[in-house]
Design a protein around this motif. Structure first.
Motif, PDB file in Angstrom:
ATOM      1  N   ALA A  74       3.432  29.692 155.449  1.00  0.00           N
ATOM      2  CA  ALA A  74       4.748  30.162 154.815  1.00  0.00           C
ATOM      3  C   ALA A  74       5.208  31.185 155.060  1.00  0.00           C
ATOM      4  O   ALA A  74       6.247  31.934 154.595  1.00  0.00           O
ATOM      5  N   ALA A  75       4.816  31.731 156.463  1.00  0.00           N
ATOM      6  CA  ALA A  75       5.451  32.678 157.087  1.00  0.00           C
ATOM      7  C   ALA A  75       6.177  32.099 158.414  1.00  0.00           C
ATOM      8  O   ALA A  75       5.717  31.235 159.031  1.00  0.00           O
ATOM      9  N   GLU A 133       8.891  27.609 160.830  1.00  0.00           N
ATOM     10  CA  GLU A 133       9.486  28.302 159.548  1.00  0.00           C
ATOM     11  C   GLU A 133       8.721  27.674 158.235  1.00  0.00           C
ATOM     12  O   GLU A 133       8.469  26.338 158.781  1.00  0.00           O
ATOM     13  N   PRO A 134       8.484  28.158 157.389  1.00  0.00           N
ATOM     14  CA  PRO A 134       8.251  27.548 156.164  1.00  0.00           C
ATOM     15  C   PRO A 134       9.215  26.337 155.943  1.00  0.00           C
ATOM     16  O   PRO A 134      10.534  26.636 156.161  1.00  0.00           O
ATOM     17  N   TRP A 135       8.944  25.378 155.061  1.00  0.00           N
ATOM     18  CA  TRP A 135      10.062  24.398 155.097  1.00  0.00           C
ATOM     19  C   TRP A 135      10.503  24.197 153.452  1.00  0.00           C
ATOM     20  O   TRP A 135       9.835  24.384 152.575  1.00  0.00           O
ATOM     21  N   GLU A 147      14.150  29.978 156.420  1.00  0.00           N
ATOM     22  CA  GLU A 147      14.622  31.473 157.131  1.00  0.00           C
ATOM     23  C   GLU A 147      16.216  31.116 157.721  1.00  0.00           C
ATOM     24  O   GLU A 147      16.900  31.931 157.575  1.00  0.00           O
ATOM     25  N   THR A 148      16.058  30.120 158.310  1.00  0.00           N
ATOM     26  CA  THR A 148      17.620  29.806 159.324  1.00  0.00           C
ATOM     27  C   THR A 148      18.192  28.626 158.916  1.00  0.00           C
ATOM     28  O   THR A 148      19.341  28.086 158.980  1.00  0.00           O
ATOM     29  N   LYS A 341      22.962  23.874 161.464  1.00  0.00           N
ATOM     30  CA  LYS A 341      22.302  24.709 160.383  1.00  0.00           C
ATOM     31  C   LYS A 341      23.082  24.436 158.797  1.00  0.00           C
ATOM     32  O   LYS A 341      22.803  24.387 157.720  1.00  0.00           O
ATOM     33  N   GLU A 342      24.480  24.041 159.023  1.00  0.00           N
ATOM     34  CA  GLU A 342      25.343  23.818 157.850  1.00  0.00           C
ATOM     35  C   GLU A 342      25.054  22.359 157.643  1.00  0.00           C
ATOM     36  O   GLU A 342      25.219  22.055 156.320  1.00  0.00           O
ATOM     37  N   MET A 343      24.931  21.473 158.669  1.00  0.00           N
ATOM     38  CA  MET A 343      25.027  19.883 158.311  1.00  0.00           C
ATOM     39  C   MET A 343      23.323  19.764 159.160  1.00  0.00           C
ATOM     40  O   MET A 343      23.493  19.253 160.261  1.00  0.00           O
TER      41      MET A 343
END
Length: 449
Positions: A74-75, A133-135, A147-148, A341-343
């Motif tokens: 989770a981190a 990252e967490p998903w 996160e990103t 990251k946007e698509m």
């Protein structure tokens, strides 16, 4: 898993498969049907944008199978290591119970990329390592980092990449979306009959032009057309075309469409631009012992070339490119990380590049032999049976047209090319790379550095 243990463990696992035979292929992996990255594929193989309702249905389905990470998962971390031997053992244990693979296995412990491939001879293991990252789920049903927003690597894609290394050896992995010669001929005949009045907007002809042009054909090489891997290639190619042709607004500043760049410029009607995305990294380096490999760079570059259109409608590469098409390709390459990251489908494509290079490296450099490991679970068709999507075959007429001073420009062609063998061939030695990367190893199949 040592070579001496592998076949014994598979024999145990195969005996457990009888008990789980009723599970569907999609259910085993928690698949989401024929909708990938906001792009839908219908049973006839026609590719189109998914509707709002279809995206919502996909989200509802996935919310039932995509569980949130817990504990250290989770981190976020700059470097998480995933043991392929341990992952195989974890898959076998799940299969014994007849349960669906849990999210932490399906999403490779939250990896968002592959920075390292490691050979751990002491533990008979191969390790993939990268940021994690967490998903969570995006609005289009992609699995992304909290996160990103970066796309999360998926076991399903790793399995397809590893199983198809030899299939892709001769000509790589590719996807292309191409108009037909007959469609180009019909379009030329249509334009020959039509004349615009002075001051008339060329858009009045667009519906007739699309009908004349007809559907575009999808060609796939190197991987199964029914795989999620193939669907991602097609969806990313399709979305790239929509951005270039101003059918979809760019979510990234500084990336106008090609049509915006090219309006009111001179165009030859027999020359049309095409774009494709290809596999390219800054470098692939290894240590002197050949136990640590490091992959650097975003992994994707957008390319362009002019297609020369003959009288019979056939197209051939002209060996040159339009300056504005080059400008658009360069802009997309420079903004790709932000766009991904946007698509998220573009992030999924980046992940395919990473997993394909890693898989090709494992096969080409015989890393299983070096590690004393056999990746039998990943290769076994019954142990890990891949979900089967409808194979993408055509795209309904969807293209844009520019009426230039010297003729019409039709922007419709595109593609994706992955030549992982070239990346592996061009590897260089970096004496600064050491085996210390895996020194934090724990008893679990994943851990943080």
């Amino acid at each position: 898993m040592k070579l001496s243990q592998a076949r014994f463990m598979i024999a145990i696992a195969m005996s457990c498969l009888v008990a789980v035979a009723s599970l569907t292929k999609a259910g085993n992996f928690g698949g989401g049907g024929n909708n990938v990255g906001g792009v839908a594929i219908d049973p006839a193989g026609v590719v189109r944008s998914a509707t709002v309702e279809e995206n919502q249905q996909l989200l509802n389905l996935l919310r039932n199978v995509v569980t949130a990470p817990a504990g250290e998962l989770a981190a976020a971390t700059d470097l998480r290591l995933v043991s392929l031997s341990g992952l195989q053992d974890a898959i076998i244990e799940v299969r014994k119970t007849g349960a669906r693979l849990p999210s932490e296995i399906r999403y490779l412990a939250g990896l968002t990329g592959v920075d390292y491939v490691l050979v751990d001879k002491e533990n008979n293991d191969l390790i993939l390592a990268g940021p994690a990252e967490p998903w969570t789920l995006s609005e289009t049903g992609s699995v992304v980092g909290t996160e990103t927003g970066a796309a999360i690597l998926q076991l399903e894609d790793l399995v397809v990449a590893l199983r198809n290394v030899e299939n892709s050896r001769a000509q790589g992995i590719s996807c292309s979306i191409e108009p037909t010669a007959e469609g180009r001929q019909r379009l030329n005949a249509f334009l020959g009959r039509m004349k615009l009045r002075p001051g008339q907007n060329p858009s009045v002809l667009e519906a007739g032009m699309k009908q004349a042009f007809g559907p575009q054909m999808i060609k796939l090489n190197g991987i199964p057309a029914t795989s999620r891997y193939a669907a991602i290639l097609v969806a990313a190619d399709y979305q790239m075309k929509r951005l270039a042709m101003a059918i979809e607004d760019s979510p990234v500043k500084g990336l106008p469409s090609y049509l915006q760049l090219a309006r009111n410029t001179s165009h030859a009607g027999s020359m049309n631009p095409r774009w494709w995305m290809e596999c390219e990294y800054d470098s692939l380096t290894r240590n002197e012992e050949g136990t640590v490999w490091k992959l650097t760079g975003q992994g994707i570059r957008t390319m362009t070339e002019q297609d020369a259109i003959a009288a019979d409608g056939t197209a051939t590469g002209a060996g040159k490119s339009d300056k504005l098409a080059e400008k658009w390709a360069t802009s997309m390459t420079e903004r790709f990380e932000q766009l991904a990251k946007e698509m998220p489908v573009f992030g999924d494509l980046q992940n395919l590049m990473d997993l394909t290079v890693a898989s090709t490296l494992i096969v080409q450099e015989q890393l299983e032999n070096r590690a004393g490991l056999e990746l039998v679970v990943f290769r076994d068709q019954e142990m890990l049976e891949m979900p089967m999507l409808d194979a993408p075959q055509t795209i309904a007429p969807e293209c844009s047209f520019i009426k230039g001073r010297s003729g019409w420009v039709v922007t419709a062609s595109g593609g994706v090319s992955i030549n992982a063998f070239q990346i592996v061939h061009d590897q260089q030695v970096d004496t600064s790379l050491t085996n210390q990367i895996a020194s934090s190893r724990t008893s679990t199949w994943w851990w943080n550095k």
